[in-house]
Write an enzyme that holds these catalytic residues in place. Structure first.
Site, short mmCIF file in Angstrom:
data_model
loop_
_atom_site.label_atom_id
_atom_site.label_comp_id
_atom_site.label_asym_id
_atom_site.label_seq_id
_atom_site.Cartn_x
_atom_site.Cartn_y
_atom_site.Cartn_z
N GLU A 50 1.45 -1.32 -7.91
CA GLU A 50 0.49 -1.53 -9.05
C GLU A 50 -0.16 -0.28 -9.80
O GLU A 50 -0.32 -0.25 -10.86
CB GLU A 50 -0.56 -2.39 -8.42
CG GLU A 50 -0.11 -3.86 -8.01
CD GLU A 50 -1.45 -4.51 -7.28
OE1 GLU A 50 -1.74 -4.18 -6.04
OE2 GLU A 50 -1.59 -5.55 -7.67
N GLU A 65 2.26 -8.12 -0.33
CA GLU A 65 0.84 -8.73 0.10
C GLU A 65 1.12 -10.11 0.45
O GLU A 65 0.28 -10.44 1.39
CB GLU A 65 -0.02 -8.61 -1.40
CG GLU A 65 -0.44 -7.50 -1.89
CD GLU A 65 0.42 -6.69 -2.70
OE1 GLU A 65 1.60 -6.88 -2.81
OE2 GLU A 65 -0.02 -5.73 -3.41
N1 3HC Z 1 -2.19 0.53 4.85
C1 3HC Z 1 -2.44 1.20 5.86
N2 3HC Z 1 -1.38 1.74 6.79
C2 3HC Z 1 -0.30 1.34 6.74
C3 3HC Z 1 -0.05 0.57 5.51
C4 3HC Z 1 -0.98 0.38 4.79
N3 3HC Z 1 -0.52 -0.41 3.57
N4 3HC Z 1 1.59 0.28 5.44
C5 3HC Z 1 1.94 0.93 6.56
N5 3HC Z 1 0.69 1.48 7.26
C6 3HC Z 1 1.10 2.15 8.40
C7 3HC Z 1 1.32 1.50 9.79
O1 3HC Z 1 0.26 0.84 10.30
C8 3HC Z 1 2.00 2.47 10.68
O2 3HC Z 1 1.04 3.18 11.09
P1 3HC Z 1 0.81 3.59 12.75
O3 3HC Z 1 2.03 4.81 12.58
O4 3HC Z 1 -0.37 4.30 12.90
O5 3HC Z 1 1.30 2.65 13.69
C9 3HC Z 1 2.36 3.51 9.71
O6 3HC Z 1 1.99 3.37 8.43
C10 3HC Z 1 4.08 3.23 9.60
O7 3HC Z 1 4.24 1.91 9.35
P2 3HC Z 1 5.86 1.27 10.04
O8 3HC Z 1 5.72 1.40 11.33
O9 3HC Z 1 5.86 -0.13 9.45
O10 3HC Z 1 6.83 2.14 9.38
P3 3HC Z 1 8.25 1.91 8.48
O11 3HC Z 1 8.35 3.16 7.75
O12 3HC Z 1 9.07 1.10 9.18
O13 3HC Z 1 7.60 0.91 7.25
C11 3HC Z 1 6.30 0.58 5.23
C12 3HC Z 1 6.98 1.31 6.12
C13 3HC Z 1 7.72 -0.38 4.75
C14 3HC Z 1 5.21 0.98 4.08
C15 3HC Z 1 5.79 -0.81 6.19
O14 3HC Z 1 4.80 -0.03 6.99
C16 3HC Z 1 5.02 -1.80 5.28
O15 3HC Z 1 5.63 -2.86 5.16
N6 3HC Z 1 3.74 -1.75 5.20
C17 3HC Z 1 3.00 -2.73 4.47
C18 3HC Z 1 2.97 -2.59 3.17
C19 3HC Z 1 1.92 -3.64 2.57
O16 3HC Z 1 1.77 -4.69 2.79
N7 3HC Z 1 1.54 -3.13 1.38
C20 3HC Z 1 0.62 -3.95 0.56
C21 3HC Z 1 -0.74 -3.34 1.01
S1 3HC Z 1 -2.16 -4.68 0.35
C22 3HC Z 1 -2.06 -4.04 -1.11
O17 3HC Z 1 -1.59 -3.16 -1.66
C23 3HC Z 1 -3.24 -4.82 -2.03
C24 3HC Z 1 -3.16 -4.50 -3.29
O18 3HC Z 1 -2.66 -5.59 -4.24
C25 3HC Z 1 -4.68 -4.73 -3.87
#
Ligand code: 3HC
Length: 692
Positions: free
Chosen positions: A105, A125
């Site tokens: 975004e 999301e």
């Molecule tokens: N916020 C905070 N922490 C996050 C995060 C996020 N969005 N995404 C990942 N992390 C953290 C994980 O909790 C993990 O922390 P840890 O090492 O302390 O356990 C670390 O990052 C690594 O995560 P993964 O083990 O999943 O690492 P990968 O390399 O396998 O994957 C990733 C990375 C593809 C970014 C995966 O973590 C992921 O899919 N994350 C979620 C992404 C997501 O859902 N984003 C949307 C957020 S909501 C949003 O943006 C709302 C907006 O529209 C207003």
């Protein structure tokens, strides 16, 4: 600093720096706004590049902040994006590795976007029970088109940057070094005015209403108890049907509603629970691991075969040891058939099929598995059989090999003591079907070495399992809890329920399968065998005799064509069984219990709170490291409904004092002794606290 500001020649570079994935938390948002304002004020700066340090451009909004006021503190992500969009100098997003959620975004608010090939682009999301809340649903359709955007937003799945190269999302896919390309591009566009804004693009999709209506119907049918997917469709619909600012407002309202739902809280809990499960307080992330290049499995039965497939799927050669040629041939043939079925369904290419089948071989000779880096025993669940196998393994396996047992209930410390190397022994409890189920319970013995534990945890990731560590106790985390659940299910039959009524009540709540359908699938003889052992070892435990009577009738479940339900040949559909229901009613009469009508609420409370109470003991005894590990066990191994977040999160949602109150009520009924609250549960309830 959560974002660094640098001036390189005539360009300002803002580098998001909030490890691990540059989540857009409050401090990062502030730093971006400050960076833009410094760049605007610096007359020497002609363009601004935003990029991310480390392993991501940005993983999106900082999900950890969601439950705190910080998530909505100014500058909000909306404000940040407006600041970028309204900047008077061109802002270029230089995207690599991961660009997700709020990260995408943010990029959509920039005037230009350049990406490295292979970057994962997503609005995930929906997987957290929300929708993109910072303009994603309004801007993405404007650059990739309505259909692609809807697919991405409703599925949440990542798409690689080069697949989107032909869309207006990217101005360029960088061939070489991303920053070099971004710098060249920034210089090219430095003087362009007016600056292009995604919000100004018109979505051209004639007859969009028909497409949206079709999408609504499809998504509604697929989203079960989750409200987010349909809300995603509505938000995308607003991108075509409303003015941009009204669409943004509409998206925001939906986002604020969804973020408060229990379903979203449960999904966010599961996200962090899964990651937390891979961490052990006394086994640091940098603990050295042993190399695993080959695997051996002892036993070619259903479990052994399923376990072997996991490794072949991950490209690791695996040799299965059996005692008799016939059993080995049968096991290998079953594996081949499983792969053939996947091939027929089109879920496996011919090449992969051949690779996987070739990675699995068999032997009757212990010497031929001696060089394997890890051996997993999957033989009959009997201590004397385990003893023979582990003594043999101890004699032949090379030094440093990991000796694992797939036992589901037996004492791993006792198994380890059959060897001269208890430090190398560990439990790896797979769930049936082992090649499908996500859960791997990793059982840590008293003497299991830390590097063995770290190796098996890393291996579980490699074979795409959710590894959860359990201490040693009868049944470990999952089966020790299910024992209490099954006992309640048996009592419910004695008191007035039919198997169908019990199953339907929990399935309505979202369980994949009720206890009796589950018994028929797994084989009722397994529980029978375990109970017979318990009648001797723990005679004080009272079970309903209905399950024993069922087994005495030879009704072991689907494999014998009859169990708690009747089955028709070649059909897994359960049909209520008159014979079984008569047996249950007669049994109630025999033990002098007057049958009564039992509500679905009582059924679900008794089954779930029985799990929760046992889990509280498990937590207190340190068998599980944290409540969320227990939730992961149940979500990934026992079909507990995802939208509830697992048994512990569910109990937290209900309120622990309400749980205890219900238990006190059931304590006044039959087998009331089972309802004594575990001390931890009683204390948390009294203090108004939660497990998670
Ligand atoms: N916020 C905070 N922490 C996050 C995060 C996020 N969005 N995404 C990942 N992390 C953290 C994980 O909790 C993990 O922390 P840890 O090492 O302390 O356990 C670390 O990052 C690594 O995560 P993964 O083990 O999943 O690492 P990968 O390399 O396998 O994957 C990733 C990375 C593809 C970014 C995966 O973590 C992921 O899919 N994350 C979620 C992404 C997501 O859902 N984003 C949307 C957020 S909501 C949003 O943006 C709302 C907006 O529209 C207003």
């Amino acid at each position: 600093m959560s974002a660094e500001y640098q001036v390189q020649g005539n360009l300002a570079v803002i580098t998001l720096n909030n490890p691990p994935v540059n989540g857009l938390g409050h401090a990062t948002r502030q730093a971006i706004v400050q960076g833009i304002s410094r760049a605007q004020e610096d007359a020497a700066v002609t363009a601004i590049i935003i990029t991310g340090a480390g392993k991501a451009f940005s993983g999106g909004a900082d999900i950890k902040e969601f439950n705190s006021p910080k998530a909505f503190a100014e500058p909000s992500l909306h404000t940040v994006i407006s600041v970028l969009e309204e900047a008077e100098k061109p802002v270029i997003a230089a995207i690599h590795s991961v660009c997700m959620g709020g990260g995408l975004e943010l990029a959509l608010g920039c005037h230009y976007r350049i990406a490295s090939p292979g970057a994962q682009i997503a609005l995930p999301e929906v997987k957290l029970g929300i929708l993109p809340g910072a303009g994603g649903t309004q801007r993405l359709p404007r650059v990739v088109g309505l259909e692609t955007a809807l697919n991405m937003i409703v599925s949440g799945n990542p798409v690689s940057s080069e697949k989107l190269a032909q869309t207006a999302l990217f101005n360029q896919i960088a061939e070489g070094d991303l920053m070099t390309a971004a710098t060249a591009f920034a210089n090219q566009v430095a003087a362009v005015r007016p600056l292009p804004k995604v919000r100004d693009i018109r979505i051209d999709y004639p007859n969009y209403e028909a497409f949206l209506q079709f999408s609504r119907n499809t998504v509604k049918a697929m989203s079960g108890p989750f409200p987010a997917p349909l809300a995603c469709v509505e938000a995308v619909a607003a991108a075509v049907s409303k003015k941009f600012d009204d669409g943004i407002q509409f998206e925001r309202e939906l986002f604020l509603k969804l973020v408060q739902t229990t379903e979203s809280k449960a999904l966010r809990h599961a996200f962090f629970a899964e990651r937390a499960a891979s961490k052990l307080p006394d086994v640091p992330d940098d603990t050295p691991v042993r190399t695993i290049k080959s695997v051996a499995v002892v036993g070619a039965g259903t479990m052994g075969g399923g376990i072997a497939m996991n490794f072949a799927n991950a490209g690791i050669p695996v040799r299965i040891l059996e005692m008799k040629q016939e059993a080995l041939d049968k096991g290998l043939a079953t594996i081949r058939k499983n792969y053939e079925n996947t091939l027929k369904k089109g879920k496996l290419t011919q090449e992969k099929f051949e690779q996987r089948v070739a990675l699995i071989s068999g032997t009757l000779d212990y010497q031929e598995i001696a060089q394997a880096d890890i051996v997993i025993e999957a033989v009959f669940e009997d201590m004397s059989v385990k003893q023979q196998v582990f003594q043999q393994l101890d004699a032949v396996m090379k030094p440093g090999a990991i000796l694992a047992s797939n036992t589901s209930t037996l004492d791993v410390d006792q198994i380890a003591a059959f060897t001269q190397r208890p430090q190398d022994v560990i439990g790896t409890h797979f769930f049936s079907p082992a090649n499908v189920m996500k859960l791997l319970e990793i059982v840590r013995g008293k003497l299991t070495a830390k590097d063995v534990l770290a190796t098996v945890m890393a291996l579980s990731k490699k074979i795409r399992k959710t590894g959860v560590v359990s201490g040693v106790c009868d049944g470990f985390i999952g089966n020790r809890m299910i024992e209490q659940y099954s006992r309640q299910a048996g009592y419910l039959l004695e008191e007035g329920c039919t198997p169908e009524q019990v199953d339907k009540a929990v399935e309505k709540l979202g369980f994949a399968m009720g206890p009796f359908r589950m018994g028929d699938l797994a084989g009722n003889d397994i529980g029978w065998y375990i109970r017979k052992r318990r009648y001797v070892e723990k005679p004080h435990i009272i079970y309903s005799k209905t399950a024993d009577l069922l087994c005495e009738m030879g009704r072991f479940g689907q494999k014998t064509g009859a169990g708690w339900y009747d089955y028709k040949p070649g059909d897994r559909k359960p049909y209520p069984s008159t014979v079984v229901n008569d047996m249950i009613v007669k049994h109630s009469a025999d033990i002098g219990v007057e049958r009564r009508k039992i509500s679905d609420q009582e059924i679900t409370e008794r089954l779930i709170y029985a799990l929760v109470n046992e889990a509280a003991y498990i937590l207190e005894e340190g068998i599980a490291n944290r409540a969320s590990d227990i939730d992961m066990v149940y979500l990934t191994g026992y079909g507990f409904p995802l939208h509830t977040g697992g048994p512990m999160f569910y109990a937290d949602t209900v309120g622990l004092s309400n749980v205890v109150r219900a238990m006190e009520k059931y304590a006044k009924g039959r087998h009331g002794e089972a309802w004594k609250p575990a001390p931890l549960l009683a204390k948390l309830a009294a203090d108004g606290k939660t497990f998670n």
